[in-house]
Design an enzyme around this catalytic site. Structure first.
Site, PDB file in Angstrom:
ATOM      1  CE  LYS A 177      -1.897   3.079   1.854  1.00 10.38           C
ATOM      2  NZ  LYS A 177      -1.720   4.486   1.364  1.00 10.38           N
ATOM      3  N   GLY A 231       6.608   5.460   7.735  1.00  6.65           N
ATOM      4  CA  GLY A 231       5.789   6.664   7.653  1.00  6.65           C
ATOM      5  C   GLY A 231       5.882   7.434   8.949  1.00  6.65           C
ATOM      6  N   GLY A 236       1.919   4.986  11.941  1.00  9.10           N
ATOM      7  CA  GLY A 236       2.659   3.829  12.460  1.00  9.10           C
ATOM      8  C   GLY A 236       1.995   3.258  13.703  1.00  9.10           C
ATOM      9  CB  CYS A 287      12.963   9.218   7.898  1.00  9.53           C
ATOM     10  SG  CYS A 287      14.236   8.243   7.107  1.00  9.53           S
ATOM     11  CD  GLU A 388       9.528  13.467  10.789  1.00  9.63           C
ATOM     12  OE1 GLU A 388       8.375  13.012  10.896  1.00  9.63           O
ATOM     13  OE2 GLU A 388      10.479  12.823  10.315  1.00  9.63           O
TER      14      GLU A 388
HETATM   15  P1  NAD Z   1       2.239   8.835   6.737  1.00 10.62           P
HETATM   16  O1  NAD Z   1       2.378   8.142   8.050  1.00 10.62           O
HETATM   17  O2  NAD Z   1       1.243   9.893   6.572  1.00 10.62           O
HETATM   18  O3  NAD Z   1       1.936   7.771   5.601  1.00 10.62           O
HETATM   19  C1  NAD Z   1       2.766   6.642   5.403  1.00 10.62           C
HETATM   20  C2  NAD Z   1       1.923   5.520   4.855  1.00 10.62           C
HETATM   21  O4  NAD Z   1       1.055   5.058   5.885  1.00 10.62           O
HETATM   22  C3  NAD Z   1       1.027   5.944   3.700  1.00 10.62           C
HETATM   23  O5  NAD Z   1       0.973   4.892   2.756  1.00 10.62           O
HETATM   24  C4  NAD Z   1      -0.312   6.140   4.377  1.00 10.62           C
HETATM   25  O6  NAD Z   1      -1.409   6.009   3.508  1.00 10.62           O
HETATM   26  C5  NAD Z   1      -0.264   5.020   5.407  1.00 10.62           C
HETATM   27  N1  NAD Z   1      -1.158   5.179   6.549  1.00 10.62           N
HETATM   28  C6  NAD Z   1      -1.509   6.325   7.166  1.00 10.62           C
HETATM   29  N2  NAD Z   1      -2.376   6.054   8.163  1.00 10.62           N
HETATM   30  C7  NAD Z   1      -2.554   4.719   8.181  1.00 10.62           C
HETATM   31  C8  NAD Z   1      -3.348   3.826   8.977  1.00 10.62           C
HETATM   32  N3  NAD Z   1      -4.140   4.282   9.942  1.00 10.62           N
HETATM   33  N4  NAD Z   1      -3.285   2.510   8.726  1.00 10.62           N
HETATM   34  C9  NAD Z   1      -2.484   2.040   7.748  1.00 10.62           C
HETATM   35  N5  NAD Z   1      -1.753   2.826   6.938  1.00 10.62           N
HETATM   36  C10 NAD Z   1      -1.777   4.154   7.162  1.00 10.62           C
HETATM   37  O7  NAD Z   1       3.712   9.368   6.358  1.00 10.62           O
HETATM   38  P2  NAD Z   1       4.129  10.209   5.093  1.00 10.62           P
HETATM   39  O8  NAD Z   1       3.679  11.625   5.291  1.00 10.62           O
HETATM   40  O9  NAD Z   1       3.769   9.510   3.845  1.00 10.62           O
HETATM   41  O10 NAD Z   1       5.713  10.141   5.218  1.00 10.62           O
HETATM   42  C11 NAD Z   1       6.425  10.987   6.029  1.00 10.62           C
HETATM   43  C12 NAD Z   1       6.815  10.295   7.319  1.00 10.62           C
HETATM   44  O11 NAD Z   1       7.516   9.102   7.038  1.00 10.62           O
HETATM   45  C13 NAD Z   1       7.759  11.135   8.134  1.00 10.62           C
HETATM   46  O12 NAD Z   1       7.395  11.088   9.493  1.00 10.62           O
HETATM   47  C14 NAD Z   1       9.094  10.462   7.925  1.00 10.62           C
HETATM   48  O13 NAD Z   1      10.023  10.694   8.934  1.00 10.62           O
HETATM   49  C15 NAD Z   1       8.705   9.034   7.814  1.00 10.62           C
HETATM   50  N6  NAD Z   1       9.732   8.246   7.130  1.00 10.62           N
HETATM   51  C16 NAD Z   1      10.491   7.359   7.869  1.00 10.62           C
HETATM   52  C17 NAD Z   1      11.521   6.650   7.247  1.00 10.62           C
HETATM   53  C18 NAD Z   1      12.375   5.687   8.035  1.00 10.62           C
HETATM   54  O14 NAD Z   1      13.004   4.829   7.422  1.00 10.62           O
HETATM   55  N7  NAD Z   1      12.456   5.787   9.354  1.00 10.62           N
HETATM   56  C19 NAD Z   1      11.756   6.812   5.894  1.00 10.62           C
HETATM   57  C20 NAD Z   1      10.975   7.722   5.195  1.00 10.62           C
HETATM   58  C21 NAD Z   1       9.961   8.423   5.816  1.00 10.62           C
END
Ligand code: NAD
Length: 494
Positions: A177, A231, A236, A287, A388
């Protein structure tokens, strides 16, 4: 202008969403809607998980030997390499990051498939020397089954590779997804892997849509054996809770507020370069962006002056242009978030050393840009130092002693990355050991490898991605007992 309609990719072919509804895809630079993706729901999640489960239990994949799986991952690597430019362009169209960054990322993806492809036939059990006479005991390392992989928008295909390569090497199957903002690359990737690399139908499925809808349906699905999530903290946590209901394992790669510690004896020119690129590379949409600079008071003036000078030279513009260093902010919501965070810093009394405002689109269009921003006079308890931003904002915080620097660095909910800038080798080891961070860079910042584990302490995540041991997170161990005696031990009267 006609727009592209992208269906889900399930069981080796395009599948329109059960609801018949779609979400628009906007190019953040041209601000035009170029296409639409399926707005999937629980019915689509069900179809994808069922297809994956069939592939796992009955399909050709279930009969692949370990060396055949390894060869498949190598074939996948070759197909990614052959389509790197195309895949990078798809990423830029959706997330607005520069083409040079996205191409660099996509070109590194084959290394992940090759590394884990090489491990596929090196996963073996053992015959164990137990204390029981007449009994033989051995272990089998088995795949878990269907892995739900949920990925963000900032580095879509690379973060998928971090999950998919070890999962497939171990014999699992996947339902992906991707972010609702960047789904096109995963769909094209799945199509290429099936059509050109020969990955059997059902092994890699992609369902698109919103996290709270199809994402939540996947994480709560009874036949999903593990959730691998990258994410933000909110999504998460939701994924973790949903998987906990089913007692399923979860890996989480979440956000950060990563510090760079600049000691008085550091090479300040190198520190300024490393810290400016560590926060403003990717426009801060990384991230592990080094969003806090903890600087010794004696180095503050020189460091800030040079960091501001370097920052002033960063070029914003068309992400496809080789002369652009930072493209537009990926989404209007993200732009609002960055501006809100900048507002907190100003209200809390931080000093704007550079930036601190939106920049109009250099091409005269409507793309959203934020000037790379450095705030000085920040204290670690200000909101700008704690949350963040996921944008081009650096908070500079002074310290006087090594102990204070370590305490400030660790005084965070997060613990993803950290940088140490010093020429003192004893201090390097002391501080690296004391920092609560999954990755520590010394006299550099960022950079990693499929060979090395990556992940977070505290609210930056659970588990690691990369490295050899990590493949075990996609396996479970079975203990098999064989009675070598002619008779079974029987405790009751005969
Ligand atoms: P997000 O959490 O909004 O979305 C990430 C994914 O999770 C998307 O596919 C989204 O649709 C899904 N999602 C959201 N709510 C959900 C739920 N309730 N159930 C299941 N899936 C759900 O994050 P984003 O805005 O896309 O990305 C930015 C974030 O990702 C930042 O916080 C960044 O630090 C983090 N990130 C972490 C790493 C790492 O390796 N640690 C790498 C890249 C990005």
């Amino acid at each position: 202008m006609s727009i592209e309609t992208l269906a889900n990719f399930v069981d080796g072919r395009g599948c329109p969403p059960a609801s018949g509804t779609y979400l628009d895809c906007e190019n953040p630079y041209s601000r035009t809607v170029w296409g639409r993706i399926a707005r999937s729901d629980a019915a689509d999640a069900e179809a994808a998980v069922s297809a994956a489960r069939r592939a796992f239990r009955e399909g050709p994949w279930s009969r692949f030997t370990a060396p055949q799986r390894g060869a498949m991952l190598h074939a996948m690597a070759d197909v990614v390499a052959a389509h790197a430019e195309e895949l990078a362009r798809i990423e830029v169209r959706d997330n607005g990051k520069t083409y040079k960054e996205m191409l660099g990322q996509v070109k590194r993806i084959p290394e992940w498939y090759r590394f884990y492809g090489g491990l596929a036939d090196k996963i073996n059990g053992a015959v164990l020397p137990t204390e029981k006479p007449g009994q033989m005991n051995y272990t089998l390392h088995e795949p878990l089954g269907v892995i739900a992989m949920i990925t963000p928008w900032n580095s879509p295909l690379m973060l998928l590779a971090w999950k998919l390569a070890p999962a497939l090497a171990a014999g699992n199957v996947a339902v992906v997804k991707p972010s609702e903002f960047t789904s096109a690359s995963a769909l094209r990737f799945a199509e290429l892997m099936t059509q050109e690399a020969g990955l059997p139908a059902g092994v890699l499925n992609v369902v698109t849509g919103l996290g709270a809808e199809v994402g939540a349906a996947l994480t709560a699905h009874k036949d999903v054996a593990k959730v691998a999530f990258t994410g933000g903290v909110t999504g998460g946590r939701a994924a973790y809770v949903a998987a906990a209901e089913k007692l399923r394992p979860v890996s989480l790669e979440l956000g950060g507020k990563s510090p760079n510690l600049v000691f008085a004896d550091a090479d300040l020119e190198q520190a300024a370069r490393g810290i400016v690129s560590g926060i403003f590379g990717s426009g801060g949409q990384s991230c592990v962006a080094g969003s806090r600079a903890l600087v010794h008071v004696s180095a503050m003036e020189t460091f800030v002056a040079r960091a501001v000078e370097l920052t002033g030279k960063i070029r914003l513009g068309d992400p496809m242009s080789a002369d652009t260093d930072i493209g537009p902010v990926a989404t209007p919501a993200q732009f609002d978030r960055i501006m809100t965070c900048i507002g907190w810093a100003k209200k809390d009394g931080a000093t704007t050393a550079i930036g601190g405002a939106p920049v109009s689109d250099p091409s005269g269009g409507e793309a959203l840009f934020v000037a790379p921003t450095i705030f000085t006079g920040v204290w670690n308890d200000m909101r700008i130092a704690r949350e963040e931003v996921f944008g081009p904002v650096l908070a500079v915080i002074p310290f006087e002693t090594e102990e204070e620097a370590i305490a400030l660095a660790n005084d965070s909910d997060f613990g993803l990355g950290a940088g140490i800038w010093t020429r003192d080798i004893s201090r390097v080891h002391r501080v690296a050991a004391a920092l609560e961070a999954g990755s520590v860079w010394v006299n550099s910042y960022k950079g990693g490898s499929q060979i090395s584990p990556f992940g977070g302490y505290k609210m930056s995540g659970l588990g690691r991605e990369g490295g050899m041991e990590m493949i075990r997170d996609y396996l479970q161990v079975k203990s098999v007992w064989l009675n070598l005696a002619d008779e079974v031990a029987y405790p009751f009267p005969l």
